[in-house]
Enzyme design. Sequence first.
Site, PDB file in Angstrom:
ATOM      1  N   MET A  45       0.772  -1.380  -0.098  1.00 24.21           N
ATOM      2  CA  MET A  45       0.051  -0.073  -0.078  1.00 24.21           C
ATOM      3  C   MET A  45       0.871   1.250  -0.130  1.00 24.21           C
ATOM      4  O   MET A  45       0.566   2.342   0.760  1.00 24.21           O
ATOM      5  CB  MET A  45      -1.135   0.055   1.084  1.00 24.21           C
ATOM      6  CG  MET A  45      -1.984  -1.222   1.368  1.00 24.21           C
ATOM      7  SD  MET A  45      -2.912  -1.437  -0.164  1.00 24.21           S
ATOM      8  CE  MET A  45      -4.105  -0.676   0.150  1.00 24.21           C
ATOM      9  N   ARG A  46       1.729   1.386  -0.835  1.00 22.67           N
ATOM     10  CA  ARG A  46       2.512   2.489  -1.114  1.00 22.67           C
ATOM     11  C   ARG A  46       2.603   2.813  -2.545  1.00 22.67           C
ATOM     12  O   ARG A  46       2.617   1.908  -3.448  1.00 22.67           O
ATOM     13  CB  ARG A  46       3.972   2.239  -0.544  1.00 22.67           C
ATOM     14  CG  ARG A  46       4.497   2.821   0.476  1.00 22.67           C
ATOM     15  CD  ARG A  46       5.851   2.435   0.734  1.00 22.67           C
ATOM     16  NE  ARG A  46       6.778   3.513   0.293  1.00 22.67           N
ATOM     17  CZ  ARG A  46       6.868   4.765   0.610  1.00 22.67           C
ATOM     18  NH1 ARG A  46       6.743   5.268   1.892  1.00 22.67           N
ATOM     19  NH2 ARG A  46       7.647   5.505   0.084  1.00 22.67           N
ATOM     20  N   ILE A  47       2.464   4.056  -2.783  1.00 21.30           N
ATOM     21  CA  ILE A  47       2.667   4.680  -4.233  1.00 21.30           C
ATOM     22  C   ILE A  47       4.094   4.561  -4.449  1.00 21.30           C
ATOM     23  O   ILE A  47       5.202   4.726  -3.854  1.00 21.30           O
ATOM     24  CB  ILE A  47       2.266   6.122  -4.456  1.00 21.30           C
ATOM     25  CG1 ILE A  47       0.682   6.172  -4.120  1.00 21.30           C
ATOM     26  CG2 ILE A  47       2.735   6.704  -5.631  1.00 21.30           C
ATOM     27  CD1 ILE A  47       0.372   7.570  -4.178  1.00 21.30           C
ATOM     28  N   LEU A  48       4.245   4.047  -5.592  1.00 13.91           N
ATOM     29  CA  LEU A  48       5.740   3.848  -6.276  1.00 13.91           C
ATOM     30  C   LEU A  48       6.186   4.730  -7.180  1.00 13.91           C
ATOM     31  O   LEU A  48       5.425   5.346  -7.999  1.00 13.91           O
ATOM     32  CB  LEU A  48       5.704   2.341  -7.031  1.00 13.91           C
ATOM     33  CG  LEU A  48       5.360   1.120  -6.183  1.00 13.91           C
ATOM     34  CD1 LEU A  48       5.099   0.017  -7.336  1.00 13.91           C
ATOM     35  CD2 LEU A  48       6.675   0.646  -5.336  1.00 13.91           C
ATOM     36  N   ASN A 108       0.489  -6.318 -10.264  1.00 13.60           N
ATOM     37  CA  ASN A 108      -0.257  -5.946  -8.822  1.00 13.60           C
ATOM     38  C   ASN A 108      -1.669  -6.516  -9.024  1.00 13.60           C
ATOM     39  O   ASN A 108      -1.868  -6.869 -10.207  1.00 13.60           O
ATOM     40  CB  ASN A 108      -0.446  -4.570  -9.003  1.00 13.60           C
ATOM     41  CG  ASN A 108      -1.273  -3.753  -7.905  1.00 13.60           C
ATOM     42  OD1 ASN A 108      -0.867  -4.346  -6.692  1.00 13.60           O
ATOM     43  ND2 ASN A 108      -2.196  -2.918  -8.223  1.00 13.60           N
ATOM     44  N   HIS A 127      -5.546  -5.875  -7.611  1.00 16.41           N
ATOM     45  CA  HIS A 127      -6.369  -4.720  -7.267  1.00 16.41           C
ATOM     46  C   HIS A 127      -7.660  -5.242  -7.083  1.00 16.41           C
ATOM     47  O   HIS A 127      -8.172  -5.890  -7.855  1.00 16.41           O
ATOM     48  CB  HIS A 127      -6.194  -3.353  -8.130  1.00 16.41           C
ATOM     49  CG  HIS A 127      -7.113  -2.399  -7.614  1.00 16.41           C
ATOM     50  ND1 HIS A 127      -6.643  -1.556  -6.681  1.00 16.41           N
ATOM     51  CD2 HIS A 127      -8.314  -1.685  -7.919  1.00 16.41           C
ATOM     52  CE1 HIS A 127      -7.525  -0.599  -6.486  1.00 16.41           C
ATOM     53  NE2 HIS A 127      -8.447  -0.668  -7.507  1.00 16.41           N
ATOM     54  N   SER A 153      -8.529  -7.577 -10.119  1.00 10.11           N
ATOM     55  CA  SER A 153      -7.898  -7.402 -11.481  1.00 10.11           C
ATOM     56  C   SER A 153      -6.332  -7.769 -11.246  1.00 10.11           C
ATOM     57  O   SER A 153      -5.897  -7.223 -10.200  1.00 10.11           O
ATOM     58  CB  SER A 153      -8.300  -6.084 -11.992  1.00 10.11           C
ATOM     59  OG  SER A 153      -9.426  -5.784 -12.075  1.00 10.11           O
ATOM     60  N   ASP A 194       3.015   3.921 -14.360  1.00 14.77           N
ATOM     61  CA  ASP A 194       3.154   4.864 -13.402  1.00 14.77           C
ATOM     62  C   ASP A 194       2.084   5.587 -12.770  1.00 14.77           C
ATOM     63  O   ASP A 194       1.879   6.070 -11.672  1.00 14.77           O
ATOM     64  CB  ASP A 194       3.572   6.145 -14.522  1.00 14.77           C
ATOM     65  CG  ASP A 194       5.116   6.077 -14.627  1.00 14.77           C
ATOM     66  OD1 ASP A 194       5.811   5.268 -14.333  1.00 14.77           O
ATOM     67  OD2 ASP A 194       5.756   6.924 -15.494  1.00 14.77           O
ATOM     68  N   GLU A 195       0.909   5.172 -13.567  1.00 13.84           N
ATOM     69  CA  GLU A 195      -0.440   5.641 -12.909  1.00 13.84           C
ATOM     70  C   GLU A 195      -1.018   4.625 -11.756  1.00 13.84           C
ATOM     71  O   GLU A 195      -0.856   3.497 -11.915  1.00 13.84           O
ATOM     72  CB  GLU A 195      -1.686   5.541 -14.234  1.00 13.84           C
ATOM     73  CG  GLU A 195      -2.848   6.245 -14.111  1.00 13.84           C
ATOM     74  CD  GLU A 195      -3.908   5.430 -14.818  1.00 13.84           C
ATOM     75  OE1 GLU A 195      -5.021   5.725 -14.589  1.00 13.84           O
ATOM     76  OE2 GLU A 195      -3.596   5.118 -15.545  1.00 13.84           O
ATOM     77  N   LEU A 196      -1.578   5.322 -10.720  1.00 17.34           N
ATOM     78  CA  LEU A 196      -2.049   4.581  -9.388  1.00 17.34           C
ATOM     79  C   LEU A 196      -3.130   3.491 -10.100  1.00 17.34           C
ATOM     80  O   LEU A 196      -4.155   4.061 -10.605  1.00 17.34           O
ATOM     81  CB  LEU A 196      -2.583   5.606  -8.699  1.00 17.34           C
ATOM     82  CG  LEU A 196      -3.127   4.951  -7.292  1.00 17.34           C
ATOM     83  CD1 LEU A 196      -2.011   4.317  -6.606  1.00 17.34           C
ATOM     84  CD2 LEU A 196      -3.841   5.793  -6.404  1.00 17.34           C
ATOM     85  N   ASP A 197      -2.719   2.309  -9.779  1.00 14.66           N
ATOM     86  CA  ASP A 197      -3.819   1.210  -9.951  1.00 14.66           C
ATOM     87  C   ASP A 197      -4.102   0.946 -11.421  1.00 14.66           C
ATOM     88  O   ASP A 197      -5.030   0.682 -12.124  1.00 14.66           O
ATOM     89  CB  ASP A 197      -5.068   1.287  -9.227  1.00 14.66           C
ATOM     90  CG  ASP A 197      -4.840   1.099  -7.675  1.00 14.66           C
ATOM     91  OD1 ASP A 197      -4.032   0.295  -7.452  1.00 14.66           O
ATOM     92  OD2 ASP A 197      -5.403   1.559  -7.011  1.00 14.66           O
ATOM     93  N   GLN A 206     -11.974 -11.234  -1.959  1.00 17.69           N
ATOM     94  CA  GLN A 206     -10.570 -11.883  -1.849  1.00 17.69           C
ATOM     95  C   GLN A 206     -10.293 -13.575  -1.976  1.00 17.69           C
ATOM     96  O   GLN A 206      -9.465 -13.861  -2.389  1.00 17.69           O
ATOM     97  CB  GLN A 206     -10.350 -11.772  -0.132  1.00 17.69           C
ATOM     98  CG  GLN A 206      -9.845 -10.199  -0.001  1.00 17.69           C
ATOM     99  CD  GLN A 206      -8.822 -10.099   1.241  1.00 17.69           C
ATOM    100  OE1 GLN A 206      -8.757 -10.671   2.146  1.00 17.69           O
ATOM    101  NE2 GLN A 206      -7.660  -9.460   0.666  1.00 17.69           N
TER     102      GLN A 206
HETATM  103  C1  GAR Z   1      -6.029  -7.258  -1.336  1.00 19.93           C
HETATM  104  O1  GAR Z   1      -7.468  -7.380  -1.344  1.00 19.93           O
HETATM  105  C2  GAR Z   1      -5.486  -6.609  -2.593  1.00 19.93           C
HETATM  106  O2  GAR Z   1      -6.232  -6.642  -3.802  1.00 19.93           O
HETATM  107  C3  GAR Z   1      -5.543  -5.122  -1.876  1.00 19.93           C
HETATM  108  O3  GAR Z   1      -5.112  -5.354  -0.790  1.00 19.93           O
HETATM  109  C4  GAR Z   1      -5.567  -6.602  -0.156  1.00 19.93           C
HETATM  110  C5  GAR Z   1      -4.391  -7.102   0.513  1.00 19.93           C
HETATM  111  O4  GAR Z   1      -4.696  -8.227   1.269  1.00 19.93           O
HETATM  112  N1  GAR Z   1      -4.613  -4.261  -2.673  1.00 19.93           N
HETATM  113  C6  GAR Z   1      -4.842  -3.071  -3.208  1.00 19.93           C
HETATM  114  O5  GAR Z   1      -5.624  -2.555  -2.574  1.00 19.93           O
HETATM  115  C7  GAR Z   1      -3.800  -2.418  -3.966  1.00 19.93           C
HETATM  116  N2  GAR Z   1      -4.514  -1.074  -4.534  1.00 19.93           N
HETATM  117  P1  GAR Z   1      -3.441  -9.203   1.829  1.00 19.93           P
HETATM  118  O6  GAR Z   1      -2.485  -8.488   2.565  1.00 19.93           O
HETATM  119  O7  GAR Z   1      -4.479 -10.019   2.517  1.00 19.93           O
HETATM  120  O8  GAR Z   1      -3.242 -10.034   0.508  1.00 19.93           O
END
Ligand code: GAR
Length: 229
Positions: free
Chosen positions: A91-94, A108, A110, A137, A143-146, A172
Site C-alpha cells: 500500500m505505497r505509491i511507487l 499488481n 487490485h 484484477s 506510472d498511474e496509480l492502479d 478476496q
Molecule cells: C488485497 O485485497 C489486494 O487486492 C489489495 O489489498 C489487499 C491485501 O490483502 N490491494 C490494493 O488495494 C492495491 N491497490 P492481503 O494482504 O491479505 O493479501
Amino acid sequence: MTHRLAVLISGNGTNLQAIIDSIEAGQLPASIAVVLSNKTTAAGLQRAIRAGIATITLNKENYPDRAAFDQAMIAELDQFQPDTIVLAGFMRILSPAFVHHYSGRLINIHPSLLPRHKGLHTHLHAIEAGDTEHGCSVHFVSDELDGGPIIARAQVPVLANDNEETLSNRVQAREYELYPRVLEWRAAGRLTLDPRGVQLDGQPIPADGFDLDQLPAGLTTAPAGPRRS
Ligand code: GAR
C-alpha cells in the site's frame, strides 16, 4: 531455472499465503526469493517466516523521500535477482524510477474490476455505485496509480444485502484463485509486456484481460490449493 518471485506486502498477506500454498501444492512452478514489507507489523511477514522465505522490512522514516526509499527497495530486491515483482497488498505509491526499473516484471492485484474503482475503499464504492458485478484484477504496473495493462480479472456478484466486509470477503476468495493462476503463466514464460501491450504466447490478449471464468483452453490448470486462514 525456477522463476523467482519477490513479493511486496504491507499487511495481512493472505494473497502471499495463496501464492505460497500454490507453490507448495505443486501448481505454481516458481519460488519466492524474498518477501519485502514497508511495515514491521505486517502479519504477512510471519507467513513468509513460517514458509522459510527471506524477509526484508524497510521503514520509510529512515529515508528522506520516496525516491530514496524506492532506490533502497531496488538495491535490496535486486540482490535476489527476481524475475517478477509481485505487489500483494503493498500500500505505497511507487516512484516512476521504481516502475521503470522493473518495467515488464512488475505485477499488481487490485480489488476491483479495473478500470473501475481505482484507489482505496473499492468495495464500498462498488456498493454505492449500485454495481451488480465487482471483482479483482491483476495488471502490469504503469506510472498511474492502479493503472497499467490488465492481464486478467475475476468477477463476483454484488448482492442486495452486501456490506463492505461481505463483499470484500467474496472478492478476496477470488484473488486467491486469480493471482497464482496469472503467476503460472509468468513462470512458464508465456506472459510478457512489450510496446504492443500484454502478450500471451506472443499474441495480444483481450483489451480488458482474460476473464478467470472464461479462460481459453490451454490457460486452465488444476483448481487452487489448500484453503487459507
Ligand atoms: C488485497 O485485497 C489486494 O487486492 C489489495 O489489498 C489487499 C491485501 O490483502 N490491494 C490494493 O488495494 C492495491 N491497490 P492481503 O494482504 O491479505 O493479501
